[in-house]
Scaffold this active site. Structure first.
Site, mmCIF file in Angstrom:
data_model
loop_
_atom_site.group_PDB
_atom_site.id
_atom_site.type_symbol
_atom_site.label_atom_id
_atom_site.label_comp_id
_atom_site.label_asym_id
_atom_site.label_seq_id
_atom_site.Cartn_x
_atom_site.Cartn_y
_atom_site.Cartn_z
ATOM 1 N N ALA A 201 34.666 6.947 97.862
ATOM 2 C CA ALA A 201 34.322 6.950 96.433
ATOM 3 C C ALA A 201 33.138 6.020 96.169
ATOM 4 O O ALA A 201 32.223 6.352 95.401
ATOM 5 C CB ALA A 201 35.529 6.521 95.602
ATOM 6 N N ALA B 214 20.898 -7.467 106.205
ATOM 7 C CA ALA B 214 20.018 -7.197 107.363
ATOM 8 C C ALA B 214 20.288 -8.130 108.539
ATOM 9 O O ALA B 214 19.547 -8.113 109.519
ATOM 10 C CB ALA B 214 18.555 -7.298 106.936
ATOM 11 N N SER B 215 21.333 -8.929 108.454
ATOM 12 C CA SER B 215 21.602 -9.864 109.557
ATOM 13 C C SER B 215 22.156 -9.155 110.780
ATOM 14 O O SER B 215 22.038 -9.657 111.897
ATOM 15 C CB SER B 215 22.576 -10.955 109.094
ATOM 16 O OG SER B 215 23.685 -10.378 108.425
ATOM 17 N N ASN C 2 21.473 -1.767 101.680
ATOM 18 C CA ASN C 2 22.245 -1.447 102.882
ATOM 19 C C ASN C 2 23.551 -2.247 102.983
ATOM 20 O O ASN C 2 24.500 -1.785 103.606
ATOM 21 C CB ASN C 2 21.347 -1.733 104.104
ATOM 22 C CG ASN C 2 22.132 -1.813 105.392
ATOM 23 O OD1 ASN C 2 22.519 -0.785 105.959
ATOM 24 N ND2 ASN C 2 22.406 -3.032 105.874
ATOM 25 N N LYS D 31 30.788 5.187 98.300
ATOM 26 C CA LYS D 31 29.578 5.774 98.882
ATOM 27 C C LYS D 31 29.103 6.986 98.077
ATOM 28 O O LYS D 31 27.898 7.259 97.992
ATOM 29 C CB LYS D 31 29.823 6.140 100.349
ATOM 30 C CG LYS D 31 29.976 4.916 101.252
ATOM 31 C CD LYS D 31 28.712 4.052 101.197
ATOM 32 C CE LYS D 31 28.746 2.863 102.116
ATOM 33 N NZ LYS D 31 27.534 2.035 102.012
ATOM 34 N N TYR E 19 36.413 3.762 100.084
ATOM 35 C CA TYR E 19 35.084 3.688 100.703
ATOM 36 C C TYR E 19 34.296 4.963 100.391
ATOM 37 O O TYR E 19 33.123 4.907 100.014
ATOM 38 C CB TYR E 19 35.230 3.488 102.214
ATOM 39 C CG TYR E 19 33.929 3.403 102.981
ATOM 40 C CD1 TYR E 19 33.185 2.228 103.017
ATOM 41 C CD2 TYR E 19 33.440 4.504 103.697
ATOM 42 C CE1 TYR E 19 31.991 2.149 103.738
ATOM 43 C CE2 TYR E 19 32.252 4.435 104.414
ATOM 44 C CZ TYR E 19 31.536 3.256 104.435
ATOM 45 O OH TYR E 19 30.351 3.180 105.146
HETATM 46 P P1 NAP Z 1 27.832 -4.146 109.798
HETATM 47 O O1 NAP Z 1 27.312 -4.114 111.199
HETATM 48 O O2 NAP Z 1 29.242 -4.549 109.540
HETATM 49 O O3 NAP Z 1 26.843 -5.062 108.944
HETATM 50 C C1 NAP Z 1 27.077 -5.254 107.581
HETATM 51 C C2 NAP Z 1 25.947 -6.042 106.991
HETATM 52 O O4 NAP Z 1 26.195 -6.164 105.574
HETATM 53 C C3 NAP Z 1 25.858 -7.456 107.556
HETATM 54 O O5 NAP Z 1 24.507 -7.781 107.763
HETATM 55 C C4 NAP Z 1 26.468 -8.313 106.450
HETATM 56 O O6 NAP Z 1 25.863 -9.595 106.350
HETATM 57 C C5 NAP Z 1 26.076 -7.518 105.211
HETATM 58 N N1 NAP Z 1 26.923 -7.855 104.066
HETATM 59 C C6 NAP Z 1 28.246 -7.635 103.900
HETATM 60 N N2 NAP Z 1 28.655 -8.123 102.718
HETATM 61 C C7 NAP Z 1 27.543 -8.647 102.121
HETATM 62 C C8 NAP Z 1 27.308 -9.284 100.880
HETATM 63 N N3 NAP Z 1 28.310 -9.494 100.006
HETATM 64 N N4 NAP Z 1 26.050 -9.675 100.587
HETATM 65 C C9 NAP Z 1 25.031 -9.491 101.463
HETATM 66 N N5 NAP Z 1 25.207 -8.896 102.661
HETATM 67 C C10 NAP Z 1 26.448 -8.476 102.979
HETATM 68 O O7 NAP Z 1 27.708 -2.722 109.108
HETATM 69 P P2 NAP Z 1 26.719 -1.493 109.389
HETATM 70 O O8 NAP Z 1 27.484 -0.511 110.188
HETATM 71 O O9 NAP Z 1 25.405 -1.972 109.850
HETATM 72 O O10 NAP Z 1 26.624 -0.907 107.922
HETATM 73 C C11 NAP Z 1 25.465 -1.039 107.101
HETATM 74 C C12 NAP Z 1 25.579 -0.045 105.958
HETATM 75 O O11 NAP Z 1 25.647 1.280 106.500
HETATM 76 C C13 NAP Z 1 26.832 -0.224 105.094
HETATM 77 O O12 NAP Z 1 26.522 0.024 103.763
HETATM 78 C C14 NAP Z 1 27.757 0.854 105.640
HETATM 79 O O13 NAP Z 1 28.708 1.260 104.690
HETATM 80 C C15 NAP Z 1 26.778 1.953 105.976
HETATM 81 N N6 NAP Z 1 27.257 2.931 106.944
HETATM 82 C C16 NAP Z 1 27.629 2.547 108.205
HETATM 83 C C17 NAP Z 1 28.075 3.533 109.081
HETATM 84 C C18 NAP Z 1 28.499 3.220 110.484
HETATM 85 O O14 NAP Z 1 29.061 4.114 111.147
HETATM 86 N N7 NAP Z 1 28.290 2.011 110.986
HETATM 87 C C19 NAP Z 1 28.143 4.863 108.672
HETATM 88 C C20 NAP Z 1 27.765 5.194 107.395
HETATM 89 C C21 NAP Z 1 27.310 4.215 106.533
HETATM 90 P P3 NAP Z 1 26.569 -10.984 106.799
HETATM 91 O O15 NAP Z 1 27.160 -10.763 108.166
HETATM 92 O O16 NAP Z 1 25.404 -11.936 106.780
HETATM 93 O O17 NAP Z 1 27.594 -11.329 105.758
#
Ligand code: NAP
Length: 239
Positions: A149, A10-11, A82, A151, A147
């Protein structure tokens, strides 16, 4: 006593937006992060919540985080799995270590968090678990085979767990976002984003708020008869 929500990752990005929307709706938000300590702490101040560091792929770290939360707040009403990373490349070119890390965070991360939160929900016969999958988990994406797989695994996890805990007052659902503007998509050029946008029926990319509002709905009592479902938040890109 306000309801509590634990949002993993959530950061930044979607997770941060989920935390803000739930705080605006009266929840005490518990912000999990791994590396982005400054962003997580600032969000905790902004939302009146609290930040908890834990790498979701580390089972012991997750156990300790959940223990601290339960000791302090007594309950977790909503869990949003998430936290995630993406890995791109031709299927046979991605190193095994990267594939393992992807599954450790995106799949085992959700298993770990659910494993330690679920007993507390079962005890209270109340809980909402929402997993953040992706439209690629539904349709598959070229150059994102691993990725996709991972998801898709979250979708199977959602459906099976929903059946297992349905009579215990716990709803388990999945949100499958489309193309959302976050750091995860920083790799795309403006031209590539324009090309992707042309394929989205509503004519725009998604925002983190689009996803957060759908999570809020699934956590609400208005969605109490919805479980085991995949809610596509993709502007019509997958129909
Ligand atoms: P993002 O902006 O890259 O943020 C990823 C978040 O995950 C960050 O807060 C990061 O925290 C955290 N994280 C990564 N590895 C971690 C770990 N080992 N333990 C705890 N936290 C961890 O990505 P986002 O786009 O918001 O994606 C969030 C979710 O939505 C993901 O599951 C992604 O696959 C999914 N999603 C995204 C999209 C898109 O288009 N953006 C589309 C479909 C699905 P730190 O920075 O503190 O490490």
């Amino acid at each position: 006593m306000p309801k509590t929500i634990l949002v993993t990752g959530a950061s930044r990005g979607i997770g941060a937006s989920v935390a803000k929307v739930f705080a605006d709706n009266g929840y005490k938000v518990l912000i999990n992060y791994n590396n982005s300590v400054r962003e997580a702490e600032a969000l905790a101040v902004h939302t009146g919540g609290e930040a908890f560091k834990a790498d979701v792929s580390d089972s012991a770290a997750v156990e300790s985080m959940v223990k601290s939360i339960i000791e302090k707040y007594g309950r977790i009403d909503v869990l949003v799995n998430n936290a995630g990373i993406s890995v791109t490349g031709l299927f046979d070119m991605v190193p095994d270590e990267e594939v393992r890390r992807l599954f450790d965070i995106n799949v085992f991360g959700a298993f770990n968090c659910t494993k330690f939160v679920l007993p507390h929900m079962l005890k209270r016969k109340y809980g909402k678990i929402i997993n953040i999958s992706s439209m690629w988990g539904e349709t598959g994406a070229s150059c994102e085979v691993h990725y996709s797989a991972a998801k898709a695994a979250l979708i199977g996890f959602t459906k099976a767990l929903a059946k297992e805990v349905g009579t215990s007052g716990i709803n388990v659902n999945c949100v499958a976002p489309g193309f959302i503007m976050t750091d995860m998509n920083r790799c795309y050029t403006a031209e590539e984003i324009a090309d992707i946008t042309e394929e989205i029926p509503v004519g725009r990319c998604g925002s983190t708020l689009d996803v957060a509002e759908s999570v809020l709905f699934l956590a609400s009592e208005r969605a109490s008869f919805i479980t085991g479902q995949v809610l596509g938040v993709n502007g019509g890109m997958v129909i």
